[in-house]
Design an enzyme around this catalytic site. Structure first.
Site, PDB file in Angstrom:
ATOM      1  N   PHE A 159       0.675  -1.390   0.104  1.00  0.00           N
ATOM      2  CA  PHE A 159       0.019   0.532  -0.279  1.00  0.00           C
ATOM      3  C   PHE A 159       0.347   1.352  -0.360  1.00  0.00           C
ATOM      4  O   PHE A 159       1.489   1.317   1.190  1.00  0.00           O
ATOM      5  CB  PHE A 159      -1.105  -0.270   1.118  1.00  0.00           C
ATOM      6  CG  PHE A 159      -2.259   1.202   0.979  1.00  0.00           C
ATOM      7  CD1 PHE A 159      -3.336   1.256   0.511  1.00  0.00           C
ATOM      8  CD2 PHE A 159      -1.233   2.452   1.800  1.00  0.00           C
ATOM      9  CE1 PHE A 159      -3.872   2.420   0.184  1.00  0.00           C
ATOM     10  CE2 PHE A 159      -2.369   3.539   1.588  1.00  0.00           C
ATOM     11  CZ  PHE A 159      -3.354   3.582   0.902  1.00  0.00           C
ATOM     12  N   ASP A 193       9.346   2.607   1.573  1.00  0.00           N
ATOM     13  CA  ASP A 193       8.500   3.705   1.939  1.00  0.00           C
ATOM     14  C   ASP A 193       7.907   3.970   3.419  1.00  0.00           C
ATOM     15  O   ASP A 193       7.946   2.493   3.948  1.00  0.00           O
ATOM     16  CB  ASP A 193       7.523   3.072   0.954  1.00  0.00           C
ATOM     17  CG  ASP A 193       5.743   3.940   1.676  1.00  0.00           C
ATOM     18  OD1 ASP A 193       6.093   4.479   2.976  1.00  0.00           O
ATOM     19  OD2 ASP A 193       4.664   3.581   1.051  1.00  0.00           O
ATOM     20  N   LYS A 199       2.978  11.830   6.821  1.00  0.00           N
ATOM     21  CA  LYS A 199       2.553  11.361   8.373  1.00  0.00           C
ATOM     22  C   LYS A 199       3.787  12.274   9.256  1.00  0.00           C
ATOM     23  O   LYS A 199       2.782  12.988   9.168  1.00  0.00           O
ATOM     24  CB  LYS A 199       2.439   9.537   8.127  1.00  0.00           C
ATOM     25  CG  LYS A 199       1.481   9.231   7.284  1.00  0.00           C
ATOM     26  CD  LYS A 199       0.684   7.931   7.730  1.00  0.00           C
ATOM     27  CE  LYS A 199      -0.080   7.397   6.387  1.00  0.00           C
ATOM     28  NZ  LYS A 199      -0.894   7.974   6.033  1.00  0.00           N
TER      29      LYS A 199
END
Length: 401
Positions: A141, A226, A255
């Site tokens: 994801f 990532d 984030k």
């Protein structure tokens, strides 16, 4: 109607139904706790998918944001501003790299990494134009743009968004032999999550990341990590790759870099890699804006102390132990935990993960379900041991039988 019912009704009537949130309406938050519009408090065990590593309303982050709000919030990259150089310098140093390319969201940063890898492939490695290939892992994801969902293996994320972007090959996560077999002369990068968060906090076999680093170095391929969810203290280290002493060619961050205050993301790499970009070829109106840089600089300062990494390690060991004890009762089929980040597979006899999440909400604990049977636990790193234990007590009660 109650305030909660009115708010949910308005959201259902006028907001697109691209999420299925729990029926709680948050009004205020502080530290590891959120309060709804009715005044009921909830322990936040999700932390905005790790965007809130440093807690709700962190005073240092709010003060940094407020101070910058009084000065300048946006210039666009058409001009320099006085926080940009400092931000790039500090983040590059944190990562042990040369250059930073800031964006806003994680998906934008992944798109930036993909574009960078392809440019590097054509301009540095010498791959024929239009033939660059990037290898990804199953169950990944990385975001929800058209290009990113093109290499998703999740039917919900991918379906009905075609035609899809070519140039990607998928291999099983954690399988070094499959990865090695997929690398060819046109491969420019391997893009992986060091821990697959959305998939249920899937941790690769020991030595996998080191193996990826070895293979990519040997074959002149970029290793893109990532670390949007896994970095900045969540796993007990600054980066999840640190657990295997691995340094990728590119870090993709987001984030927690914005401290839960503003969206901030970035690609961090060497000058050879990010140096492929020339003026006008890639950009963002808001990327690297003064407000974002001010908040992110304070995030970096928080991480420099090592306090949050140490807390995540210490409390994470406690969390892992308690979840394993609970698994011994038969209520949980599997536990995966690294730092203050856990994925637990709920035994079918105890209900679906959504049902368990709803029962926890009724007891004042907020978590997130995924893929039917899995619950993710990722409280803010500022959570106290007492509050963590209270949350675990509610989980035990919900899964008691």
């Amino acid at each position: 109607m109650t305030a909660t019912e009115r708010s949910i009704a308005a959201a259902e009537a006028h907001g697109a139904h691209n999420y299925h949130p729990l029926p709680v309406v948050v009004a205020t938050a502080e530290g590891a706790w959120m309060t709804d519009v009715e005044g009921r408090r909830y322990l936040d065990m999700l932390a905005g998918y790790s965007a809130l590593n440093f807690g709700h309303g962190n005073r240092r982050l709010l003060d940094a944001a407020k101070a910058q709000l009084e000065r300048v919030t946006l210039t666009s990259r058409a001009f320099h501003h006085d926080r940009y150089g400092e931000f790039c310098t500090e983040l590059a140093a944190l990562c042990g790299k040369d250059m930073v390319l800031p964006m806003n969201t994680g998906a934008e940063a992944i798109e930036t990494a993909v574009k960078t890898a392809r440019k590097w492939g054509y301009r540095v490695k010498g791959v024929p134009d239009g033939h660059a290939k990037i290898i990804v892992a199953a169950n990944n994801f990385h975001g929800r743009t058209t290009t990113i969902v093109s290499f998703s293996t999740d039917p919900e994320a991918r379906a009905d968004h075609g035609p899809y972007t070519p140039g990607f090959e998928t291999v099983p996560y954690g399988d070094l032999a499959a990865l090695e077999g997929a690398i060819d002369a046109h491969t420019v990068a391997v893009l992986l999550e060091p821990i697959q968060g959305e998939a249920g906090v899937l941790i690769p076999p020991s030595g996998y990341l080191a193996g990826v680093r070895r293979l990519t170095t040997e074959r002149n391929v970029l290793f893109i990590a990532d670390e949007i969810q896994s970095a900045l203290g969540r796993t007990g280290r600054t980066f999840a790759c640190d657990h295997e002493d691995v340094v990728p060619d590119m870090y993709v961050l987001g984030k927690a870099l914005g401290g839960g205050v503003v969206p901030v993301s970035a690609v961090v790499a060497s000058a050879e890699v990010l140096g492929v970009h020339r003026p006008g070829e890639h950009g963002s109106t808001f990327g690297g804006n003064p407000l974002a840089c001010a908040v992110a600089l304070e995030v970096i300062a928080l991480l420099k102390t090592g306090e949050f990494q140490e807390r995540a390690t210490r409390l994470g060991e406690h969390l892992h132990h308690e979840l394993n004890v609970l698994a011994g009762t038969g209520a949980i089929d599997a536990v995966r935990c690294r730092g203050l980040w856990a994925g637990i597979d709920i035994a079918p006899s105890r209900g679906t993960a959504r049902e368990v999440s709803e029962r926890l909400m009724e007891r004042g604990v907020l978590v997130k379900d995924t893929h039917g049977a899995t619950i993710r636990i990722a409280p803010p790193l500022v959570i106290s041991k007492e509050d963590l234990d209270w949350g675990l007590e509610q989980l035990r009660a919900v899964l008691a039988g």
